[in-house]
Write an enzyme that holds these catalytic residues in place. Sequence first.
Site, PDB file in Angstrom:
ATOM      1  N   CYS A 165     -19.311  -8.632  27.957  1.00 33.94           N
ATOM      2  CA  CYS A 165     -19.237  -8.042  29.301  1.00 33.94           C
ATOM      3  C   CYS A 165     -17.858  -8.190  29.944  1.00 33.94           C
ATOM      4  CB  CYS A 165     -20.299  -8.682  30.193  1.00 33.94           C
ATOM      5  SG  CYS A 165     -21.959  -8.487  29.519  1.00 33.94           S
ATOM      6  N   HIS A 305     -18.083 -10.361  39.379  1.00 30.76           N
ATOM      7  CA  HIS A 305     -18.926 -10.049  38.222  1.00 30.76           C
ATOM      8  C   HIS A 305     -20.343  -9.794  38.719  1.00 30.76           C
ATOM      9  CE1 HIS A 305     -19.943  -9.767  34.055  1.00 30.76           C
ATOM     10  NE2 HIS A 305     -20.736 -10.820  34.071  1.00 30.76           N
ATOM     11  N   GLU A 316     -20.541 -18.142  39.773  1.00 33.89           N
ATOM     12  CA  GLU A 316     -19.364 -17.413  40.231  1.00 33.89           C
ATOM     13  C   GLU A 316     -19.001 -17.804  41.655  1.00 33.89           C
ATOM     14  OE1 GLU A 316     -17.393 -12.950  40.139  1.00 33.89           O
ATOM     15  OE2 GLU A 316     -19.557 -13.156  39.898  1.00 33.89           O
ATOM     16  N   LYS A 337     -22.342  -3.868  41.009  1.00 28.96           N
ATOM     17  CA  LYS A 337     -23.485  -3.824  40.093  1.00 28.96           C
ATOM     18  C   LYS A 337     -24.802  -3.680  40.842  1.00 28.96           C
ATOM     19  CE  LYS A 337     -21.492  -6.475  36.213  1.00 28.96           C
ATOM     20  NZ  LYS A 337     -20.195  -6.882  36.763  1.00 28.96           N
ATOM     21  N   HIS A 342     -25.482  -3.224  35.414  1.00 19.92           N
ATOM     22  CA  HIS A 342     -24.455  -3.902  34.623  1.00 19.92           C
ATOM     23  C   HIS A 342     -24.142  -3.073  33.385  1.00 19.92           C
ATOM     24  CE1 HIS A 342     -22.014  -6.726  32.705  1.00 19.92           C
ATOM     25  NE2 HIS A 342     -22.850  -7.736  32.510  1.00 19.92           N
ATOM     26  N   PHE A 401     -20.917 -13.033  27.518  1.00 15.63           N
ATOM     27  CA  PHE A 401     -21.591 -13.934  26.589  1.00 15.63           C
ATOM     28  C   PHE A 401     -20.553 -14.537  25.642  1.00 15.63           C
ATOM     29  CE2 PHE A 401     -26.214 -12.101  26.491  1.00 15.63           C
ATOM     30  CZ  PHE A 401     -26.379 -12.491  27.804  1.00 15.63           C
TER      31      PHE A 401
END
Length: 414
Positions: A165, A305, A316, A337, A342, A401
Amino acid sequence: MTRRVVVTGVGLVTPLGTGTDVTWENLTAGKSGIRRISHFDAEATGMACTIAGEVPDFNVEAFVNRKDARKMDKFIQFGVAASLMALEQSGLTIDESNAERVGVAVGAGMGGLVSIENTMRAYEAGGARKISPFFIPQTIINMTSGWVSMLTGAKGPNTAAVTACATGTHAVGDAFEIIARGDADAMVAGGTEAVVCELAIGGFSAARALSTRNDEPERASRPWDKDRDGFVMGEGAGVLVLEELESAKARGAVILAEVIGYGMSGDAYHMTSPSPGGEGGGRCMKAAMNRAGINPEDVDYINAHGTSTPAGDVAETQGIKSVFGDHAKKLMVSSSKSMTGHLLGAAGGIEAAFSVLAVHNGVVPPTINLDNPDPECDLDYVPHEARDANIKVAVSNSFGFGGTNATVIVRKFD
């Protein structure tokens, strides 16, 4: 000597529409692009999640001919379309005089998973004779960059990031550094993804990563809200045209923003969970600010994010607080998002574009669905409605990830 790098073009294919203008209009209006999945019958297959951010009314033949389109997986089609739109806005002409100085860096997180899924079905039904000769190039992640190069004649650096991502942000950041060090004068850079399919939805559902608010698709992606229950998958592409400043000025280009910083880091912690306290993401933001030569107080806005996952949103927020200290409370922070879902490997591309547009237009996109804020998430997330603001410096974060993190920083260009 490090050269200055600016953005002269933006191309967007998103769940909010095809084209930069329509996407930006819907984003700043707070509209959601999340709907029930139409690409396959998610309910019939027993999926826990039956919603996603699908690109509406995409016509690939508006960008490439039918013969070429049949050779491309949808993620390639999205990436090519966004790249061509970005080049068109930039006004950059690629010809023999500059072809070797124009490169492409458009990555993806998962690549041609739809083609893999479809080809396996064809093989099981009819054997090896049913495998298309275009199967392999349909699935390889760097083929978006390859197609953009072939269609435009760009002969400079040709590459593709693959960092889950964080892909789109790494692609933009890598392109920034390629130009800054003199290896190219312009780069077409960003991310693309198209994996709203049974394998991806099933896989992320099995990992309990996706929202199951199936009865309220438009309200399912809710970053920093106490009732968030996972992310909503989206598809699309976001691509920027980056240029060396003097080259852009010499041809009279309209400059949308300047890219001033890029940071990377690794969590060294867990396959899917963020490091405690957002420590890895915090180091990434610090690295980007160091590269930009700015202080925390210089930042006005963070396009976070902000995936709408229980652990990620808290981490975050903690990472932002650790980096910005008292200034964290003065920052505007939002998650696009909440409207697009996402987009995995494409997320960083579209969100870098949103950050550029926010700086250029003086508008901060909102975070929708933030009805019941999580007490652990207590920053100014620009809830519900867009906000007019003089944004001089914007930060865009992407975390993936494997503990891979990327941050790019853009500045208003005067």
